[in-house]
Design an enzyme around this catalytic site. Structure first.
Site, mmCIF file in Angstrom:
data_model
loop_
_atom_site.group_PDB
_atom_site.id
_atom_site.type_symbol
_atom_site.label_atom_id
_atom_site.label_comp_id
_atom_site.label_asym_id
_atom_site.label_seq_id
_atom_site.Cartn_x
_atom_site.Cartn_y
_atom_site.Cartn_z
ATOM 1 N N LYS A 68 -16.501 21.520 35.868
ATOM 2 C CA LYS A 68 -17.865 21.351 36.376
ATOM 3 C C LYS A 68 -17.842 20.989 37.862
ATOM 4 O O LYS A 68 -16.844 20.508 38.388
ATOM 5 C CB LYS A 68 -18.582 20.237 35.609
ATOM 6 C CG LYS A 68 -18.736 20.488 34.126
ATOM 7 C CD LYS A 68 -19.539 19.381 33.466
ATOM 8 C CE LYS A 68 -18.859 18.025 33.542
ATOM 9 N NZ LYS A 68 -19.625 16.968 32.844
ATOM 10 N N ARG A 89 -29.127 13.116 25.222
ATOM 11 C CA ARG A 89 -29.319 13.945 26.406
ATOM 12 C C ARG A 89 -29.886 15.308 26.028
ATOM 13 O O ARG A 89 -30.979 15.669 26.442
ATOM 14 C CB ARG A 89 -27.981 14.077 27.147
ATOM 15 C CG ARG A 89 -28.044 14.712 28.498
ATOM 16 C CD ARG A 89 -26.762 14.469 29.288
ATOM 17 N NE ARG A 89 -25.546 14.911 28.605
ATOM 18 C CZ ARG A 89 -24.313 14.641 29.035
ATOM 19 N NH1 ARG A 89 -24.134 13.908 30.122
ATOM 20 N NH2 ARG A 89 -23.254 15.084 28.379
ATOM 21 N N TYR A 94 -27.759 1.042 63.996
ATOM 22 C CA TYR A 94 -29.196 1.004 63.780
ATOM 23 C C TYR A 94 -29.659 -0.386 63.368
ATOM 24 O O TYR A 94 -28.994 -1.089 62.606
ATOM 25 C CB TYR A 94 -29.598 2.014 62.695
ATOM 26 C CG TYR A 94 -29.618 3.439 63.182
ATOM 27 C CD1 TYR A 94 -30.556 3.862 64.116
ATOM 28 C CD2 TYR A 94 -28.700 4.367 62.704
ATOM 29 C CE1 TYR A 94 -30.582 5.174 64.564
ATOM 30 C CE2 TYR A 94 -28.719 5.689 63.137
ATOM 31 C CZ TYR A 94 -29.656 6.083 64.078
ATOM 32 O OH TYR A 94 -29.677 7.382 64.524
ATOM 33 N N MET A 116 -25.928 9.456 60.481
ATOM 34 C CA MET A 116 -25.853 10.743 59.804
ATOM 35 C C MET A 116 -24.491 11.391 59.987
ATOM 36 O O MET A 116 -23.927 11.964 59.036
ATOM 37 C CB MET A 116 -26.939 11.681 60.328
ATOM 38 C CG MET A 116 -26.917 13.064 59.667
ATOM 39 S SD MET A 116 -28.179 14.164 60.296
ATOM 40 C CE MET A 116 -29.655 13.451 59.562
#
Length: 374
Positions: free
Chosen positions: A42, A141, A267, A315
């Site tokens: 997967k 699920r 930041y 970022m």
């Protein structure tokens, strides 16, 4: 260690195919006699690249691969795998029809899926066996709950519709702890017994499968015809048994600056330097899978030494305090995961720093960054 900047991206993954092969060999040695192994690929083989992992799976004689998406199914076939290909979740009718050419064995756990699959069978288009998915106290699920009378009625309807095409019964353990695993295994086997007693299915004609890598290494015996495993392939579990991580994540130092004590960093000025410091700007950020919340609680490896990430993650960049790391230079490789000879960011440390599991990290890193193979 330094790397040449030409031709290399800002951050990248180094995939160690020899380690994948080593891990698979060790995993296969753990499979009890008479049981089989499904290599779960997967998320593009947990970010490692299906096209590169399938040849290893084939070399070691693994006959079954697990996928979830049609894209993965066709990638597995394109890489030369001709064995059993099982989808490990429910699928919508469009997905099922789109995967017919790839000969995907589908799960069935709902009336809608059963009716659609019966229509395909009646039209001569269904060429693979189906797997009846039972919840059995598991994930709640996409599998059928037959602990209630309405669930048992529905199960009979599904078997009336497609019972002649069912070649497997499956579930998924929600927990593999020593206390939970025996109870979950007994519950699943009890539900399998109910299905057999209330249908024309024959046990000897079925692949009854449950359990994952965690089940395989749990040292608690369970009844299953097949183990569906991914984590062990990529060295996520049991390092004490010789399983080794298969991916390094790296970036590079792009700038070095000296700042006085009291300088705010990043930041919102979330961090202030407590001393005069040398700071390295490193070319990875949340765009590349370095979680934004990991700033201030993470280390990386620079020149074989741990160095802390300071300030908030940007970022495309993180700031690393390299004051105590000698001879750092612009262009040096920085290990975000993995590392050098003396120091490395191991799976347990990465999971703490990024507050998630390695399956999440591998998939994220491998899909966000270019991969280099060795």
């Amino acid at each position: 260690m330094r790397v040449e900047a030409v031709g290399l991206p800002a951050s990248w993954c180094r995939i160690h195919l020899d380690r994948v092969s080593h891990n698979l060999e060790r995993a296969l040695a753990l499979v009890p006699d008479g049981r089989s192994f499904c290599a779960v690929l997967k998320a593009d083989a947990y970010g490692h690249g299906i096209d590169r992992i399938v040849p290893i799976v084939r070399e070691q004689g693994v006959g079954t691969v697990g996928i979830t998406s049609n894209q993965e199914a066709f990638a597995v076939r394109a890489a030369g795998f001709d064995g059993r290909l099982i989808r490990l979740r429910a699928a919508v009718p469009e997905e099922i029809e789109g995967a017919l050419e790839a000969r995907v064995e589908e799960q069935v756990g709902s009336r809608q899926a059963a009716l659609h699959l019966r229509a395909l069978a009646n039209a001569g288009r269904l060429r693979t066996p189906l797997h009846l998915a039972l919840n059995a106290g598991g994930m709640a699920r996409d599998a059928l709950d037959i602990s209630t009378e309405p669930g048992r009625v529905l199960c009979r309807e599904i078997l009336d519709a497609v019972g002649g095409h069912v070649g497997g019964i499956c579930s998924h353990f929600a927990s593999n702890t020593p206390d939970a695993l025996p109870r979950a295994s007994a519950l699943f086997q009890g539900e399998v017994a109910w299905v057999l007693a209330n249908s024309d299915l024959r046990r000897e004609a079925l692949l009854v499968h449950v359990g994952s890598s965690l089940t395989l290494v749990a040292e608690t015996p369970v009844e299953t015809d097949m183990y569906r495993c991914a984590a062990v392939l990529y060295g996520i579990l049991r390092p004490e048994w010789g399983f080794v991580p298969t991916m390094d994540v790296e970036a590079r130092v792009v700038s070095l600056q000296d700042y006085p004590a009291g300088t705010p960093v990043g930041y919102d000025h979330a961090t202030r330097l407590s001393r005069a410091s040398r700071l390295a700007c490193v070319s990875i950020g949340y765009q590349n899978g370095f979680d934004r919340g990991a700033g201030g609680r993470s280390d990386v490896v620079v020149r074989d030494r741990f160095a802390p990430v300071v300030g908030k993650v940007s970022m495309n960049a993180i700031v690393v305090d390299v004051t105590d790391v000698p001879r750092v230079a612009v262009g040096d490789t920085v290990a975000i995961f993995g590392g050098g000879q003396a120091q490395a960011i191991a799976p347990a440390q990465a999971e703490r720093q990024f507050a998630t599991i390695m399956a999440d990290l591998y998939s994220d890193w491998g899909l966000r960054n270019p991969r280099h193979y060795g």
